[in-house]
Design a protein around this motif. Structure first.
Motif, PDB file in Angstrom:
ATOM      1  N   PRO A  37       0.810  -1.224   0.000  1.00 31.58           N
ATOM      2  CA  PRO A  37       0.000   0.000   0.000  1.00 31.58           C
ATOM      3  C   PRO A  37       0.843   1.274   0.000  1.00 31.58           C
ATOM      4  O   PRO A  37       0.534   2.214  -0.738  1.00 31.58           O
ATOM      5  CB  PRO A  37      -0.828  -0.107   1.274  1.00 31.58           C
ATOM      6  CG  PRO A  37      -0.521  -1.394   1.907  1.00 31.58           C
ATOM      7  CD  PRO A  37       0.512  -2.102   1.111  1.00 31.58           C
ATOM      8  N   ASP A  38       1.917   1.309   0.785  1.00 32.75           N
ATOM      9  CA  ASP A  38       2.720   2.535   0.798  1.00 32.75           C
ATOM     10  C   ASP A  38       3.499   2.729  -0.498  1.00 32.75           C
ATOM     11  O   ASP A  38       3.810   3.860  -0.871  1.00 32.75           O
ATOM     12  CB  ASP A  38       3.621   2.623   2.027  1.00 32.75           C
ATOM     13  CG  ASP A  38       4.531   1.424   2.205  1.00 32.75           C
ATOM     14  OD1 ASP A  38       4.307   0.384   1.566  1.00 32.75           O
ATOM     15  OD2 ASP A  38       5.473   1.526   3.005  1.00 32.75           O
ATOM     16  N   GLU A  93       5.818  13.409   2.128  1.00 33.67           N
ATOM     17  CA  GLU A  93       6.241  12.374   3.067  1.00 33.67           C
ATOM     18  C   GLU A  93       4.985  11.699   3.617  1.00 33.67           C
ATOM     19  O   GLU A  93       3.986  12.365   3.898  1.00 33.67           O
ATOM     20  CB  GLU A  93       7.022  13.021   4.216  1.00 33.67           C
ATOM     21  CG  GLU A  93       7.514  12.064   5.249  1.00 33.67           C
ATOM     22  CD  GLU A  93       8.286  12.763   6.372  1.00 33.67           C
ATOM     23  OE1 GLU A  93       8.726  12.049   7.280  1.00 33.67           O
ATOM     24  OE2 GLU A  93       8.432  14.001   6.343  1.00 33.67           O
ATOM     25  N   ILE A  94       5.043  10.379   3.739  1.00 37.92           N
ATOM     26  CA  ILE A  94       3.970   9.645   4.411  1.00 37.92           C
ATOM     27  C   ILE A  94       4.302   9.715   5.899  1.00 37.92           C
ATOM     28  O   ILE A  94       5.312   9.177   6.336  1.00 37.92           O
ATOM     29  CB  ILE A  94       3.884   8.184   3.919  1.00 37.92           C
ATOM     30  CG1 ILE A  94       3.568   8.139   2.421  1.00 37.92           C
ATOM     31  CG2 ILE A  94       2.841   7.417   4.729  1.00 37.92           C
ATOM     32  CD1 ILE A  94       3.650   6.757   1.805  1.00 37.92           C
ATOM     33  N   VAL A  95       3.445  10.411   6.664  1.00 42.69           N
ATOM     34  CA  VAL A  95       3.768  10.674   8.069  1.00 42.69           C
ATOM     35  C   VAL A  95       3.053   9.737   9.033  1.00 42.69           C
ATOM     36  O   VAL A  95       3.410   9.674  10.206  1.00 42.69           O
ATOM     37  CB  VAL A  95       3.500  12.145   8.446  1.00 42.69           C
ATOM     38  CG1 VAL A  95       4.444  13.057   7.685  1.00 42.69           C
ATOM     39  CG2 VAL A  95       2.057  12.532   8.211  1.00 42.69           C
ATOM     40  N   ASP A  96       2.028   9.028   8.560  1.00 43.15           N
ATOM     41  CA  ASP A  96       1.307   8.111   9.437  1.00 43.15           C
ATOM     42  C   ASP A  96       0.629   7.049   8.587  1.00 43.15           C
ATOM     43  O   ASP A  96       0.238   7.321   7.446  1.00 43.15           O
ATOM     44  CB  ASP A  96       0.254   8.877  10.258  1.00 43.15           C
ATOM     45  CG  ASP A  96      -0.316   8.051  11.393  1.00 43.15           C
ATOM     46  OD1 ASP A  96       0.367   7.127  11.879  1.00 43.15           O
ATOM     47  OD2 ASP A  96      -1.460   8.327  11.805  1.00 43.15           O
ATOM     48  N   GLU A  97       0.488   5.852   9.136  1.00 42.78           N
ATOM     49  CA  GLU A  97      -0.154   4.756   8.410  1.00 42.78           C
ATOM     50  C   GLU A  97      -0.946   3.911   9.398  1.00 42.78           C
ATOM     51  O   GLU A  97      -0.492   3.635  10.498  1.00 42.78           O
ATOM     52  CB  GLU A  97       0.903   3.911   7.702  1.00 42.78           C
ATOM     53  CG  GLU A  97       0.335   2.832   6.828  1.00 42.78           C
ATOM     54  CD  GLU A  97       1.392   2.102   6.023  1.00 42.78           C
ATOM     55  OE1 GLU A  97       1.041   1.058   5.431  1.00 42.78           O
ATOM     56  OE2 GLU A  97       2.552   2.534   5.990  1.00 42.78           O
ATOM     57  N   ASP A  98      -2.162   3.523   8.975  1.00 37.85           N
ATOM     58  CA  ASP A  98      -3.029   2.734   9.842  1.00 37.85           C
ATOM     59  C   ASP A  98      -3.908   1.843   8.970  1.00 37.85           C
ATOM     60  O   ASP A  98      -4.398   2.281   7.922  1.00 37.85           O
ATOM     61  CB  ASP A  98      -3.901   3.664  10.689  1.00 37.85           C
ATOM     62  CG  ASP A  98      -4.612   2.951  11.805  1.00 37.85           C
ATOM     63  OD1 ASP A  98      -4.122   1.898  12.264  1.00 37.85           O
ATOM     64  OD2 ASP A  98      -5.671   3.444  12.237  1.00 37.85           O
TER      65      ASP A  98
END
Length: 152
Positions: A37-38, A93-98
């Protein structure tokens, strides 16, 4: 006694076949490596960062592609960045992932069994000063591949 010269053709064929096998292996490996996913979110913003909004649109889930035609998306997105913001590129920037179970992009839309929610921070340097946009972006599975969806 004469010495026979070795024929160079078999060596060339072996080199060509080896190169083909190497190229196919790298492409096959990279297609598996991008099935995260990222990775799809990073590719999406990388394309946008480069001004390649058409390739970014291709990473949308079909429900997103129904919301925007490719032409409309490319035109509007580039117009927002370049004309309104006065920038040619940005940092992200990807700063959080859930991970979220049973997620819907809108009240009246289908439920996705699993969605990966990522908060993306975009930093712009424009003629109006520096600013940051935070957007939650969702990656969901479609036909075995991760695709981008936004919340509405």
């Amino acid at each position: 006694m004469r010495r026979r010269r070795r024929n160079a053709v078999p060596l060339v064929i072996v080199i060509i076949i080896s190169l083909i096998v190497l190229i196919v292996s790298v492409r096959l490996f990279s297609s598996f490596a991008n099935n995260d996913p990222d990775d799809v979110v990073s590719r999406f913003y990388h394309y946008e960062q480069e001004g390649d909004f058409g390739s970014a649109w291709e990473l949308f889930h079909p429900v997103m592609q129904e919301r925007f035609s490719k032409n409309a998306y490319v035109t509007e997105r580039s117009h927002i960045y370049m004309s309104h913001y006065g920038v040619t590129t940005f940092e992200y920037e990807i700063v959080d992932e859930d991970e979220i179970q049973n997620w819907k992009m809108a009240e009246d839309s289908e439920t996705f069994p699993t969605a990966d929610k990522m908060t993306v921070e975009q930093q712009f340097k424009s003629k109006f000063g520096n600013f940051t946009i935070l957007q939650d972006v969702y990656a969901v599975q479609h036909e075995g591949e991760w695709r981008i969806v936004w919340e509405y």
